[in-house]
Scaffold this motif. Structure first.
Motif, PDB file in Angstrom:
ATOM      1  N   GLU A 100     -30.954  63.727  -1.656  1.00 27.36           N
ATOM      2  CA  GLU A 100     -29.557  63.878  -1.262  1.00 27.36           C
ATOM      3  C   GLU A 100     -28.749  62.613  -1.485  1.00 27.36           C
ATOM      4  OE1 GLU A 100     -29.248  65.353   2.681  1.00 27.36           O
ATOM      5  OE2 GLU A 100     -30.387  67.171   2.282  1.00 27.36           O
ATOM      6  N   SER A 101     -29.387  61.471  -1.323  1.00 30.55           N
ATOM      7  CA  SER A 101     -28.676  60.204  -1.527  1.00 30.55           C
ATOM      8  C   SER A 101     -28.221  60.063  -2.969  1.00 30.55           C
ATOM      9  CB  SER A 101     -29.581  59.029  -1.147  1.00 30.55           C
ATOM     10  OG  SER A 101     -28.941  57.799  -1.412  1.00 30.55           O
ATOM     11  N   GLN A 102     -29.099  60.418  -3.903  1.00 35.08           N
ATOM     12  CA  GLN A 102     -28.745  60.325  -5.319  1.00 35.08           C
ATOM     13  C   GLN A 102     -27.643  61.320  -5.670  1.00 35.08           C
ATOM     14  OE1 GLN A 102     -30.247  58.152  -8.138  1.00 35.08           O
ATOM     15  NE2 GLN A 102     -28.091  58.755  -8.283  1.00 35.08           N
ATOM     16  N   LEU A 103     -27.738  62.523  -5.119  1.00 39.81           N
ATOM     17  CA  LEU A 103     -26.695  63.523  -5.356  1.00 39.81           C
ATOM     18  C   LEU A 103     -25.348  63.035  -4.837  1.00 39.81           C
ATOM     19  CD1 LEU A 103     -28.514  66.867  -4.414  1.00 39.81           C
ATOM     20  CD2 LEU A 103     -27.845  66.116  -6.698  1.00 39.81           C
ATOM     21  N   THR A 104     -25.355  62.410  -3.670  1.00 39.73           N
ATOM     22  CA  THR A 104     -24.115  61.884  -3.083  1.00 39.73           C
ATOM     23  C   THR A 104     -23.507  60.823  -3.990  1.00 39.73           C
ATOM     24  OG1 THR A 104     -24.898  62.305  -0.832  1.00 39.73           O
ATOM     25  CG2 THR A 104     -23.106  60.718  -1.090  1.00 39.73           C
ATOM     26  N   ASP A 105     -24.351  59.965  -4.563  1.00 40.80           N
ATOM     27  CA  ASP A 105     -23.864  58.931  -5.479  1.00 40.80           C
ATOM     28  C   ASP A 105     -23.224  59.553  -6.711  1.00 40.80           C
ATOM     29  OD1 ASP A 105     -24.737  56.939  -3.798  1.00 40.80           O
ATOM     30  OD2 ASP A 105     -26.607  56.565  -4.891  1.00 40.80           O
ATOM     31  N   TRP A 106     -23.878  60.551  -7.283  1.00 38.93           N
ATOM     32  CA  TRP A 106     -23.334  61.195  -8.478  1.00 38.93           C
ATOM     33  C   TRP A 106     -22.018  61.908  -8.174  1.00 38.93           C
ATOM     34  CZ3 TRP A 106     -28.828  63.416  -9.575  1.00 38.93           C
ATOM     35  CH2 TRP A 106     -29.584  62.458 -10.250  1.00 38.93           C
ATOM     36  N   ILE A 107     -21.964  62.546  -7.011  1.00 38.51           N
ATOM     37  CA  ILE A 107     -20.713  63.218  -6.629  1.00 38.51           C
ATOM     38  C   ILE A 107     -19.575  62.211  -6.529  1.00 38.51           C
ATOM     39  CG2 ILE A 107     -19.517  64.410  -4.745  1.00 38.51           C
ATOM     40  CD1 ILE A 107     -21.260  66.322  -6.210  1.00 38.51           C
ATOM     41  N   SER A 108     -19.836  61.081  -5.897  1.00 38.65           N
ATOM     42  CA  SER A 108     -18.792  60.056  -5.743  1.00 38.65           C
ATOM     43  C   SER A 108     -18.348  59.507  -7.098  1.00 38.65           C
ATOM     44  CB  SER A 108     -19.286  58.918  -4.840  1.00 38.65           C
ATOM     45  OG  SER A 108     -20.349  58.204  -5.447  1.00 38.65           O
ATOM     46  N   GLN A 109     -19.271  59.456  -8.055  1.00 40.93           N
ATOM     47  CA  GLN A 109     -18.943  58.945  -9.386  1.00 40.93           C
ATOM     48  C   GLN A 109     -18.031  59.880 -10.173  1.00 40.93           C
ATOM     49  OE1 GLN A 109     -22.742  58.078 -11.225  1.00 40.93           O
ATOM     50  NE2 GLN A 109     -23.260  56.563  -9.660  1.00 40.93           N
ATOM     51  N   LEU A 110     -17.924  61.119  -9.742  1.00 41.32           N
ATOM     52  CA  LEU A 110     -17.021  62.056 -10.405  1.00 41.32           C
ATOM     53  C   LEU A 110     -15.562  61.648 -10.246  1.00 41.32           C
ATOM     54  CD1 LEU A 110     -18.573  65.534  -9.469  1.00 41.32           C
ATOM     55  CD2 LEU A 110     -18.816  64.271 -11.612  1.00 41.32           C
ATOM     56  N   ASP A 111     -15.294  60.773  -9.286  1.00 39.49           N
ATOM     57  CA  ASP A 111     -13.922  60.310  -9.056  1.00 39.49           C
ATOM     58  C   ASP A 111     -13.671  58.938  -9.669  1.00 39.49           C
ATOM     59  OD1 ASP A 111     -11.375  60.778  -7.999  1.00 39.49           O
ATOM     60  OD2 ASP A 111     -11.807  59.614  -6.194  1.00 39.49           O
ATOM     61  N   SER A 112     -14.616  58.463 -10.481  1.00 40.55           N
ATOM     62  CA  SER A 112     -14.479  57.146 -11.116  1.00 40.55           C
ATOM     63  C   SER A 112     -13.328  57.138 -12.119  1.00 40.55           C
ATOM     64  CB  SER A 112     -15.788  56.778 -11.830  1.00 40.55           C
ATOM     65  OG  SER A 112     -15.622  55.604 -12.610  1.00 40.55           O
ATOM     66  N   SER A 113     -12.720  55.975 -12.281  1.00 41.37           N
ATOM     67  CA  SER A 113     -11.659  55.823 -13.285  1.00 41.37           C
ATOM     68  C   SER A 113     -12.239  55.679 -14.686  1.00 41.37           C
ATOM     69  CB  SER A 113     -10.798  54.597 -12.957  1.00 41.37           C
ATOM     70  OG  SER A 113     -11.600  53.423 -12.934  1.00 41.37           O
ATOM     71  N   ASP A 114     -13.559  55.498 -14.770  1.00 41.06           N
ATOM     72  CA  ASP A 114     -14.255  55.338 -16.044  1.00 41.06           C
ATOM     73  C   ASP A 114     -14.782  56.708 -16.502  1.00 41.06           C
ATOM     74  OD1 ASP A 114     -16.238  54.887 -18.057  1.00 41.06           O
ATOM     75  OD2 ASP A 114     -16.476  52.819 -17.361  1.00 41.06           O
ATOM     76  N   GLY A 115     -14.266  57.185 -17.628  1.00 42.18           N
ATOM     77  CA  GLY A 115     -14.644  58.497 -18.129  1.00 42.18           C
ATOM     78  C   GLY A 115     -16.125  58.618 -18.444  1.00 42.18           C
ATOM     79  N   GLU A 116     -16.736  57.545 -18.930  1.00 37.57           N
ATOM     80  CA  GLU A 116     -18.153  57.595 -19.265  1.00 37.57           C
ATOM     81  C   GLU A 116     -19.007  57.732 -18.011  1.00 37.57           C
ATOM     82  OE1 GLU A 116     -19.333  54.361 -21.725  1.00 37.57           O
ATOM     83  OE2 GLU A 116     -18.055  54.948 -23.416  1.00 37.57           O
ATOM     84  N   ILE A 117     -18.588  57.074 -16.938  1.00 45.23           N
ATOM     85  CA  ILE A 117     -19.321  57.194 -15.673  1.00 45.23           C
ATOM     86  C   ILE A 117     -19.215  58.627 -15.145  1.00 45.23           C
ATOM     87  CG2 ILE A 117     -19.332  56.510 -13.239  1.00 45.23           C
ATOM     88  CD1 ILE A 117     -18.560  53.699 -14.133  1.00 45.23           C
ATOM     89  N   ARG A 118     -18.033  59.215 -15.241  1.00 43.49           N
ATOM     90  CA  ARG A 118     -17.849  60.596 -14.787  1.00 43.49           C
ATOM     91  C   ARG A 118     -18.701  61.560 -15.610  1.00 43.49           C
ATOM     92  NH1 ARG A 118     -12.370  59.250 -15.145  1.00 43.49           N
ATOM     93  NH2 ARG A 118     -12.051  60.817 -16.783  1.00 43.49           N
ATOM     94  N   GLN A 119     -18.726  61.341 -16.912  1.00 45.76           N
ATOM     95  CA  GLN A 119     -19.508  62.227 -17.774  1.00 45.76           C
ATOM     96  C   GLN A 119     -21.002  62.109 -17.486  1.00 45.76           C
ATOM     97  OE1 GLN A 119     -19.490  61.376 -22.034  1.00 45.76           O
ATOM     98  NE2 GLN A 119     -19.563  63.567 -22.475  1.00 45.76           N
ATOM     99  N   SER A 120     -21.461  60.885 -17.283  1.00 46.13           N
ATOM    100  CA  SER A 120     -22.874  60.666 -16.969  1.00 46.13           C
ATOM    101  C   SER A 120     -23.239  61.328 -15.646  1.00 46.13           C
ATOM    102  CB  SER A 120     -23.170  59.170 -16.905  1.00 46.13           C
ATOM    103  OG  SER A 120     -24.510  58.938 -16.503  1.00 46.13           O
ATOM    104  N   ALA A 121     -22.369  61.185 -14.650  1.00 43.05           N
ATOM    105  CA  ALA A 121     -22.628  61.798 -13.344  1.00 43.05           C
ATOM    106  C   ALA A 121     -22.644  63.318 -13.462  1.00 43.05           C
ATOM    107  CB  ALA A 121     -21.564  61.352 -12.344  1.00 43.05           C
ATOM    108  N   ARG A 122     -21.733  63.847 -14.256  1.00 42.73           N
ATOM    109  CA  ARG A 122     -21.677  65.296 -14.433  1.00 42.73           C
ATOM    110  C   ARG A 122     -22.970  65.815 -15.072  1.00 42.73           C
ATOM    111  NH1 ARG A 122     -17.112  65.547 -16.998  1.00 42.73           N
ATOM    112  NH2 ARG A 122     -17.852  65.957 -19.098  1.00 42.73           N
ATOM    113  N   HIS A 123     -23.478  65.110 -16.048  1.00 41.93           N
ATOM    114  CA  HIS A 123     -24.724  65.508 -16.699  1.00 41.93           C
ATOM    115  C   HIS A 123     -25.900  65.454 -15.726  1.00 41.93           C
ATOM    116  CE1 HIS A 123     -23.537  64.982 -21.223  1.00 41.93           C
ATOM    117  NE2 HIS A 123     -22.758  65.813 -20.561  1.00 41.93           N
ATOM    118  N   GLN A 124     -25.922  64.455 -14.895  1.00 38.13           N
ATOM    119  CA  GLN A 124     -27.000  64.340 -13.915  1.00 38.13           C
ATOM    120  C   GLN A 124     -26.935  65.488 -12.901  1.00 38.13           C
ATOM    121  OE1 GLN A 124     -29.484  62.366 -14.033  1.00 38.13           O
ATOM    122  NE2 GLN A 124     -28.859  60.763 -15.460  1.00 38.13           N
TER     123      GLN A 124
END
Length: 206
Positions: free
Chosen positions: A49-73
């Protein structure tokens, strides 16, 4: 009458280049899912759950590559990520809601259908992402959209019309039951006709 933004998209559906582009947009995520699941050996992400929470929070990043990586995860996590992504649809950030809707569309878990339908009534760009996701989940989304149109035709008229119009145009099996619903949605008497035609379509699909 259908709102201007939805009308623009409906007209665009008659452009074959747009249809091909939309199909690629909807199909490519499935290819990504297949690659990711193969690479992971199909391992479950349950309990992380901790990792999922991190990826969810990254969906709001200003960096498009970070958002895309989080979405893939999150797509790799599959159904384990769905509850958190559904919760993210209520986030105050439009970017977060947009990414959550897109990710749910790539995962295609039936549990996401009704929350995505709720997004169709929103006034921001997230509704268009939700519509694309629902088009890609037609087996589960069509009955749910029809039920929503029976109970709240005015609220879901525009978004429902876009989704059902696309499916009626692109899927021969859905064309006959959905076309009368789409015509009702576009009529001046939509509030009266839509519930009736939606009920008829739902009966035909059962």
């Amino acid at each position: 009458m259908i709102s201007k933004d939805w009308c623009t998209l409906l007209k665009a559906c008659y452009n074959q280049d747009v249809l091909v582009g939309l199909k690629k947009c909807l199909i490519r995520p499935l290819e990504d899912i297949g690659f990711l699941r193969t690479a992971s050996g199909g391992r479950s992400m349950a309990g992380n759950e901790s990792q999922l929470t991190d990826w969810i929070s990254q969906l709001d990043s200003s960096d498009g590559e970070i958002r895309q990586s989080a979405r893939h995860q999150l797509v790799q996590a599959g159904s384990d990520a769905v509850p958190a992504l559904i919760n993210a649809l209520d986030h105050s950030s439009e970017t977060m809601r947009w990414e959550a809707a897109k990710t749910l569309g790539e995962i295609r878990d039936p549990a996401a259908v009704e929350p995505l339908i709720e997004i169709l009534a929103d006034d921001d760009s997230v509704r268009f992402v939700a519509a694309s996701a629902l088009i890609g989940m037609s087996n589960d989304s069509v009955p749910a959209i029809l039920r929503a149109l029976i109970t709240e035709p005015a609220r879901f008229r525009d978004g429902g019309c876009f989704v059902l119009h696309h499916l009626a145009s692109d899927d021969e099996k859905l064309r006959e039951p959905l076309t009368p619903v789409v015509e009702a949605l576009m009529s001046l008497d939509s509030s009266l006709l839509v519930p009736v035609e939606s009920e008829k379509a739902l009966s035909k699909l059962r």
